[in-house]
Write a protein that holds these residues in place. Sequence first.
Motif, PDB file in Angstrom:
ATOM      1  N   GLY A  10      49.600  34.905  37.669  1.00 31.93           N
ATOM      2  CA  GLY A  10      48.821  35.948  38.324  1.00 31.93           C
ATOM      3  C   GLY A  10      47.347  35.608  38.461  1.00 31.93           C
ATOM      4  O   GLY A  10      46.589  35.711  37.490  1.00 31.93           O
ATOM      5  N   THR A  13      42.160  39.681  39.439  1.00 30.28           N
ATOM      6  CA  THR A  13      40.837  39.931  38.846  1.00 30.28           C
ATOM      7  C   THR A  13      40.699  39.245  37.491  1.00 30.28           C
ATOM      8  O   THR A  13      39.745  38.489  37.254  1.00 30.28           O
ATOM      9  CB  THR A  13      40.629  41.458  38.677  1.00 30.28           C
ATOM     10  N   VAL A  14      41.636  39.506  36.592  1.00 30.01           N
ATOM     11  CA  VAL A  14      41.537  38.926  35.247  1.00 30.01           C
ATOM     12  C   VAL A  14      41.900  37.442  35.282  1.00 30.01           C
ATOM     13  O   VAL A  14      41.190  36.594  34.729  1.00 30.01           O
ATOM     14  CB  VAL A  14      42.451  39.686  34.255  1.00 30.01           C
ATOM     15  N   PHE A  37      50.665  30.141  38.536  1.00 28.17           N
ATOM     16  CA  PHE A  37      51.738  30.756  39.326  1.00 28.17           C
ATOM     17  C   PHE A  37      51.193  32.037  39.943  1.00 28.17           C
ATOM     18  O   PHE A  37      50.591  32.860  39.245  1.00 28.17           O
ATOM     19  CB  PHE A  37      52.940  31.086  38.431  1.00 28.17           C
ATOM     20  N   LYS A  44      45.773  31.074  47.984  1.00 26.41           N
ATOM     21  CA  LYS A  44      44.685  31.032  46.992  1.00 26.41           C
ATOM     22  C   LYS A  44      44.303  29.590  46.663  1.00 26.41           C
ATOM     23  O   LYS A  44      43.144  29.299  46.421  1.00 26.41           O
ATOM     24  CB  LYS A  44      45.097  31.817  45.747  1.00 26.41           C
ATOM     25  N   THR A  74      48.853  37.670  33.503  1.00 26.52           N
ATOM     26  CA  THR A  74      47.874  38.629  34.036  1.00 26.52           C
ATOM     27  C   THR A  74      48.358  39.146  35.393  1.00 26.52           C
ATOM     28  O   THR A  74      47.588  39.260  36.345  1.00 26.52           O
ATOM     29  CB  THR A  74      46.462  37.984  34.173  1.00 26.52           C
ATOM     30  N   ILE A  75      49.664  39.446  35.435  1.00 22.44           N
ATOM     31  CA  ILE A  75      50.246  39.978  36.672  1.00 22.44           C
ATOM     32  C   ILE A  75      50.154  41.496  36.673  1.00 22.44           C
ATOM     33  O   ILE A  75      49.803  42.123  37.676  1.00 22.44           O
ATOM     34  CB  ILE A  75      51.708  39.504  36.772  1.00 22.44           C
ATOM     35  N   TRP A  84      59.508  38.127  32.376  1.00 21.68           N
ATOM     36  CA  TRP A  84      58.944  36.766  32.359  1.00 21.68           C
ATOM     37  C   TRP A  84      58.350  36.444  30.989  1.00 21.68           C
ATOM     38  O   TRP A  84      58.397  35.297  30.543  1.00 21.68           O
ATOM     39  CB  TRP A  84      57.899  36.623  33.462  1.00 21.68           C
ATOM     40  N   ALA A  98      47.615  40.560  29.081  1.00 19.30           N
ATOM     41  CA  ALA A  98      46.630  41.646  29.203  1.00 19.30           C
ATOM     42  C   ALA A  98      47.341  42.951  29.567  1.00 19.30           C
ATOM     43  O   ALA A  98      46.692  43.922  29.934  1.00 19.30           O
ATOM     44  CB  ALA A  98      45.626  41.284  30.308  1.00 19.30           C
ATOM     45  N   ASN A  99      48.667  42.965  29.393  1.00 22.82           N
ATOM     46  CA  ASN A  99      49.481  44.015  30.014  1.00 22.82           C
ATOM     47  C   ASN A  99      49.835  45.146  29.038  1.00 22.82           C
ATOM     48  O   ASN A  99      50.769  45.043  28.247  1.00 22.82           O
ATOM     49  CB  ASN A  99      50.764  43.342  30.535  1.00 22.82           C
ATOM     50  N   ALA A 125      43.666  41.617  25.103  1.00 19.60           N
ATOM     51  CA  ALA A 125      43.123  42.070  26.389  1.00 19.60           C
ATOM     52  C   ALA A 125      43.808  43.334  26.916  1.00 19.60           C
ATOM     53  O   ALA A 125      43.324  43.953  27.860  1.00 19.60           O
ATOM     54  CB  ALA A 125      43.278  40.951  27.428  1.00 19.60           C
ATOM     55  N   GLY A 300      36.992  41.656  35.126  1.00 22.95           N
ATOM     56  CA  GLY A 300      37.624  40.364  34.928  1.00 22.95           C
ATOM     57  C   GLY A 300      36.973  39.539  33.843  1.00 22.95           C
ATOM     58  O   GLY A 300      37.649  39.043  32.932  1.00 22.95           O
TER      59      GLY A 300
HETATM   60  N1  LIG Z   1      41.088  44.453  35.799  1.00 21.86           N
HETATM   61  C1  LIG Z   1      40.698  44.821  34.573  1.00 21.86           C
HETATM   62  O1  LIG Z   1      39.536  45.179  34.346  1.00 21.86           O
HETATM   63  C2  LIG Z   1      41.678  44.774  33.443  1.00 21.86           C
HETATM   64  C3  LIG Z   1      41.221  45.050  32.146  1.00 21.86           C
HETATM   65  C4  LIG Z   1      42.116  44.980  31.079  1.00 21.86           C
HETATM   66  C5  LIG Z   1      43.431  44.654  31.314  1.00 21.86           C
HETATM   67  N2  LIG Z   1      43.850  44.431  32.595  1.00 21.86           N
HETATM   68  C6  LIG Z   1      45.262  44.100  32.785  1.00 21.86           C
HETATM   69  O2  LIG Z   1      45.352  42.765  33.288  1.00 21.86           O
HETATM   70  C7  LIG Z   1      46.501  42.656  34.128  1.00 21.86           C
HETATM   71  C8  LIG Z   1      46.053  42.137  35.486  1.00 21.86           C
HETATM   72  O3  LIG Z   1      45.122  43.046  36.038  1.00 21.86           O
HETATM   73  P1  LIG Z   1      44.221  42.633  37.291  1.00 21.86           P
HETATM   74  O4  LIG Z   1      43.204  43.692  37.435  1.00 21.86           O
HETATM   75  O5  LIG Z   1      43.788  41.226  37.184  1.00 21.86           O
HETATM   76  O6  LIG Z   1      45.293  42.776  38.467  1.00 21.86           O
HETATM   77  P2  LIG Z   1      45.244  42.102  39.910  1.00 21.86           P
HETATM   78  O7  LIG Z   1      43.850  41.837  40.328  1.00 21.86           O
HETATM   79  O8  LIG Z   1      46.099  42.935  40.802  1.00 21.86           O
HETATM   80  O9  LIG Z   1      45.958  40.685  39.673  1.00 21.86           O
HETATM   81  C9  LIG Z   1      47.337  40.509  39.582  1.00 21.86           C
HETATM   82  C10 LIG Z   1      47.667  39.186  40.222  1.00 21.86           C
HETATM   83  O10 LIG Z   1      49.071  38.933  40.061  1.00 21.86           O
HETATM   84  C11 LIG Z   1      49.646  38.667  41.349  1.00 21.86           C
HETATM   85  N3  LIG Z   1      50.994  39.229  41.327  1.00 21.86           N
HETATM   86  C12 LIG Z   1      51.351  40.523  41.253  1.00 21.86           C
HETATM   87  N4  LIG Z   1      52.679  40.648  41.216  1.00 21.86           N
HETATM   88  C13 LIG Z   1      53.185  39.388  41.310  1.00 21.86           C
HETATM   89  C14 LIG Z   1      54.493  38.877  41.337  1.00 21.86           C
HETATM   90  N5  LIG Z   1      55.567  39.662  41.284  1.00 21.86           N
HETATM   91  N6  LIG Z   1      54.654  37.540  41.424  1.00 21.86           N
HETATM   92  C15 LIG Z   1      53.576  36.727  41.493  1.00 21.86           C
HETATM   93  N7  LIG Z   1      52.286  37.152  41.455  1.00 21.86           N
HETATM   94  C16 LIG Z   1      52.106  38.483  41.372  1.00 21.86           C
HETATM   95  C17 LIG Z   1      48.757  39.402  42.333  1.00 21.86           C
HETATM   96  O11 LIG Z   1      48.913  38.847  43.628  1.00 21.86           O
HETATM   97  P3  LIG Z   1      48.273  39.568  44.920  1.00 21.86           P
HETATM   98  O12 LIG Z   1      46.886  39.014  45.038  1.00 21.86           O
HETATM   99  O13 LIG Z   1      49.161  39.175  46.037  1.00 21.86           O
HETATM  100  O14 LIG Z   1      48.292  41.052  44.676  1.00 21.86           O
HETATM  101  C18 LIG Z   1      47.392  39.159  41.729  1.00 21.86           C
HETATM  102  O15 LIG Z   1      46.904  37.890  42.055  1.00 21.86           O
HETATM  103  C19 LIG Z   1      47.133  44.040  34.178  1.00 21.86           C
HETATM  104  O16 LIG Z   1      48.130  44.126  33.192  1.00 21.86           O
HETATM  105  C20 LIG Z   1      45.972  44.960  33.812  1.00 21.86           C
HETATM  106  O17 LIG Z   1      46.384  46.172  33.238  1.00 21.86           O
HETATM  107  C21 LIG Z   1      43.017  44.466  33.661  1.00 21.86           C
END
Ligand SMILES: NC(=O)c1ccc[n+]([C@@H]2O[C@H](COP(=O)([O-])OP(=O)(O)OC[C@H]3O[C@@H](n4cnc5c(N)ncnc54)[C@H](OP(=O)(O)O)[C@@H]3O)[C@@H](O)[C@H]2O)c1
Length: 362
Positions: A10, A13-14, A37, A44, A74-75, A84, A98-99, A125, A300
Amino acid sequence: MSPLRIALLGYGTVGSSVVHRLTRADAVRDLTLTRIFDRRADVKRRAHADLRGVAWTTRIEDALCSDADVIVETIGGLEPASGWIQDALRAGKSVVTANKQVIARDGECLLRLAARQGRQLRFEAAIGGAMPIVRAVADGLAGDRLTRIVAILNGTTNAVLSRMDATRCAIDDAIRDAQRRGYAEQDPCLDLDGDDARAKLAILCGLAFGLRVTPEEIAARSAASVTSADVEAARRDGATIRQLACASHDAADSTLTAWVAPVAVPRHSIFGRATGPQNAALITGAHAGEIGVSGAGAGGDATAVAVISDLLAIARDRAAIVPALILKPPKCIRGFGEIADFRIQISDCESRMSDSFLAEAV
Ligand SMILES: NC(=O)c1ccc[n+]([C@@H]2O[C@H](COP(=O)([O-])OP(=O)(O)OC[C@H]3O[C@@H](n4cnc5c(N)ncnc54)[C@H](OP(=O)(O)O)[C@@H]3O)[C@@H](O)[C@H]2O)c1
């Protein structure tokens, strides 16, 4: 010792912040990123042609069957992420995630699986961004008998509520501002309604009290209905409104009181001082009393700090066992009890809380 080889699932953002930390000139020593992956890896990859020595893939098997020692997940979301993580552990990899959704629902089973496999599952995380609350509760305070956690656990809602306080704007304007700054999703309901904080609080109930609690069992009141008049009323009382997540455990009769709600807190308390996407927590133990932690709760770069810390913990001791959680359900779970509506809730919680601990937190 050879560097720890890492495959990332993934690149969002993170994930992209983790990649940045692992690949830039002053990259963290002992950690080597080998694979990324992502479902849009092809697109990307083109935007990151400068990333040398890293293989991009759209096939999950390429990451899970690679020579990586650790999979970083970090999906987000429950599935396929949880499956997975299981596959990775079964393939003999340690996992850093981070999930919070996965850990809240499947953490107990996954930690058991990791221990059986002689591998590690780490998830700092998943709660509080860079605020090290998982380590504080599970390790740093393991020598105490914890009785209560009160915390701001959702950076998005905190950004919205603190913006309303700072600018006296309506909630819709504060949400738009949080979206512009990248603190809020297009649909911030999971944050404002308390679902995100409930998942994090459920994990903390397991770590702190040894209790098996699902997010759905935790009572919640939405912050979406907070008005600028509510914020103004709180201000007149020397308070400001924050979304608090609260869990207290009475071990004598195995009762857990747990809820997430918008609450008026003293402006100068650890909670009133948390602005923007900051998180904060007060953890109470029978022996050590109150311990406070606070800091960047989302974003992130902040969240990548927690991921990298977990990776370094694995790199330092690859054979370490993260103990499986031995959880039991509480005999009774209480929510708000007599609190009937938001306005009563504000004053009710304020007086009750300032008596017990908030005043001392100033
Ligand atoms: N953002 C934060 O501030 C933060 C803080 C703490 C924890 N978290 C946790 O960190 C995790 C990721 O958050 P994020 O904000 O980084 O999310 P995000 O920006 O949506 O990133 C997720 C990434 O995974 C890819 N993805 C999603 N589903 C997929 C699949 N089935 N197969 C392959 N790739 C896939 C997405 O692709 P696309 O680009 O095509 O959508 C994207 O690149 C989550 O569990 C969230 O709760 C986030």
